[in-house]
Design a protein around this motif. Structure first.
Motif, mmCIF file in Angstrom:
data_model
loop_
_atom_site.group_PDB
_atom_site.id
_atom_site.type_symbol
_atom_site.label_atom_id
_atom_site.label_comp_id
_atom_site.label_asym_id
_atom_site.label_seq_id
_atom_site.Cartn_x
_atom_site.Cartn_y
_atom_site.Cartn_z
ATOM 1 N N UNK A 112 0.855 -1.007 -0.346
ATOM 2 C CA UNK A 112 -0.268 0.200 0.143
ATOM 3 C C UNK A 112 0.757 1.031 0.426
ATOM 4 N N UNK A 113 0.444 1.929 -0.343
ATOM 5 C CA UNK A 113 1.231 3.774 -0.128
ATOM 6 C C UNK A 113 0.966 4.265 0.763
ATOM 7 N N UNK A 114 1.584 4.479 1.479
ATOM 8 C CA UNK A 114 1.953 5.501 3.076
ATOM 9 C C UNK A 114 2.611 6.611 3.020
ATOM 10 N N UNK A 115 2.276 7.268 2.768
ATOM 11 C CA UNK A 115 2.824 9.164 2.317
ATOM 12 C C UNK A 115 4.115 9.693 1.371
ATOM 13 N N UNK A 116 3.737 8.603 0.355
ATOM 14 C CA UNK A 116 4.565 8.816 -0.695
ATOM 15 C C UNK A 116 5.102 7.605 -1.354
ATOM 16 N N UNK A 117 4.857 6.911 -0.164
ATOM 17 C CA UNK A 117 6.206 5.544 0.179
ATOM 18 C C UNK A 117 5.421 3.742 -0.218
ATOM 19 N N UNK A 118 5.634 3.519 -1.547
ATOM 20 C CA UNK A 118 4.632 2.240 -1.531
ATOM 21 C C UNK A 118 5.720 1.357 0.186
ATOM 22 N N UNK A 122 6.469 -7.686 2.756
ATOM 23 C CA UNK A 122 7.901 -8.437 2.936
ATOM 24 C C UNK A 122 8.663 -7.099 3.642
ATOM 25 N N UNK A 123 8.232 -5.621 3.606
ATOM 26 C CA UNK A 123 9.537 -4.180 3.734
ATOM 27 C C UNK A 123 10.606 -3.907 2.314
ATOM 28 N N UNK A 124 10.238 -4.862 2.212
ATOM 29 C CA UNK A 124 11.186 -4.384 0.937
ATOM 30 C C UNK A 124 10.651 -3.599 0.005
ATOM 31 N N UNK A 125 12.206 -2.730 -0.031
ATOM 32 C CA UNK A 125 11.776 -1.630 -0.369
ATOM 33 C C UNK A 125 11.775 -2.182 -2.078
ATOM 34 N N UNK A 126 11.980 -2.617 -3.076
ATOM 35 C CA UNK A 126 12.279 -3.078 -4.642
ATOM 36 C C UNK A 126 10.760 -2.603 -5.589
ATOM 37 N N UNK A 127 9.482 -2.858 -4.458
ATOM 38 C CA UNK A 127 8.711 -2.475 -5.548
ATOM 39 C C UNK A 127 8.156 -0.559 -5.126
ATOM 40 N N UNK A 128 8.367 0.405 -4.215
ATOM 41 C CA UNK A 128 8.706 1.279 -4.478
ATOM 42 C C UNK A 128 9.685 1.991 -5.306
ATOM 43 N N UNK A 129 10.793 1.482 -5.102
ATOM 44 C CA UNK A 129 12.351 1.866 -6.149
ATOM 45 C C UNK A 129 11.027 1.581 -7.766
ATOM 46 N N UNK A 130 10.759 0.335 -8.112
ATOM 47 C CA UNK A 130 10.471 0.090 -9.620
ATOM 48 C C UNK A 130 8.770 1.274 -9.859
ATOM 49 N N UNK A 131 8.221 1.735 -8.619
ATOM 50 C CA UNK A 131 7.363 2.251 -8.771
ATOM 51 C C UNK A 131 7.780 3.457 -9.104
ATOM 52 N N UNK A 132 8.771 3.948 -8.410
ATOM 53 C CA UNK A 132 9.957 5.329 -8.362
ATOM 54 C C UNK A 132 10.424 5.618 -9.712
ATOM 55 N N UNK A 133 11.070 4.680 -10.764
ATOM 56 C CA UNK A 133 11.464 4.376 -11.448
ATOM 57 C C UNK A 133 10.490 4.368 -12.996
#
Length: 162
Positions: A112-118, A122-133
């Protein structure tokens, strides 16, 4: 100076006191949920609840806390936006958590998106990074298709403002 107006209830939108009065109003709910061991985070009119679930008793305590949340909202004539409600499990899958009091299914999500961060389960940041890219790539393509020129100074300004 503005004219005086009498209000039956509520706060004038855009007033200086509005946010402060809402915080005072909603703090009671945070205290009620904390009595059940629920960690509460408030931002404007959003509420996030965090609970550690180790056994069935913890699930029942969470359900009771959700019931109290619904009761509080009904007694203060506030509507819960059920379409914005969901739950995410971080770690092992506990027994099914029913949100029976809401009478509408609350969706289980893995991110889920929380304050602009995905945030993902699993608490991995890979989905957030993929979204930003992905967003950056779309904006780059938009700039490149919008300008005929390939002058680096002009394109540099376009990319910076994008």
């Amino acid at each position: 100076m503005s004219d005086f107006i009498y209000l039956v209830s509520g706060v004038v939108q855009g007033s200086g006191l509005g946010p402060l009065l809402f915080v005072l109003y909603i703090n009671e709910l945070a205290e009620i949920l904390r009595m059940y061991g629920i960690t509460v985070r408030l931002l404007a009119d959003d509420l996030k609840m965090y609970a550690k679930i180790l056994n069935r008793v913890d699930v029942e305590v969470l359900q009771t806390a959700v019931d109290r949340l619904v009761d509080w909202a009904e007694s203060w004539q506030m509507k819960i936006s059920i379409t914005k409600c969901n739950y995410m499990i971080i770690g092992k899958q506990p027994p099914f958590i029913s949100m029976s009091k809401l009478e509408i299914y609350v969706y289980h999500v893995t991110s889920c998106r929380d304050l602009g961060i995905q945030v993902c389960s699993s608490l991995s940041n890979s989905s957030h990074i993929a979204n930003v890219v992905n967003v950056a790539s779309q904006r780059c393509n938009l700039v490149m298709h919008s300008f005929i020129t390939r002058d680096t100074d002009i394109l540099k300004r376009a990319f910076i403002t994008c």
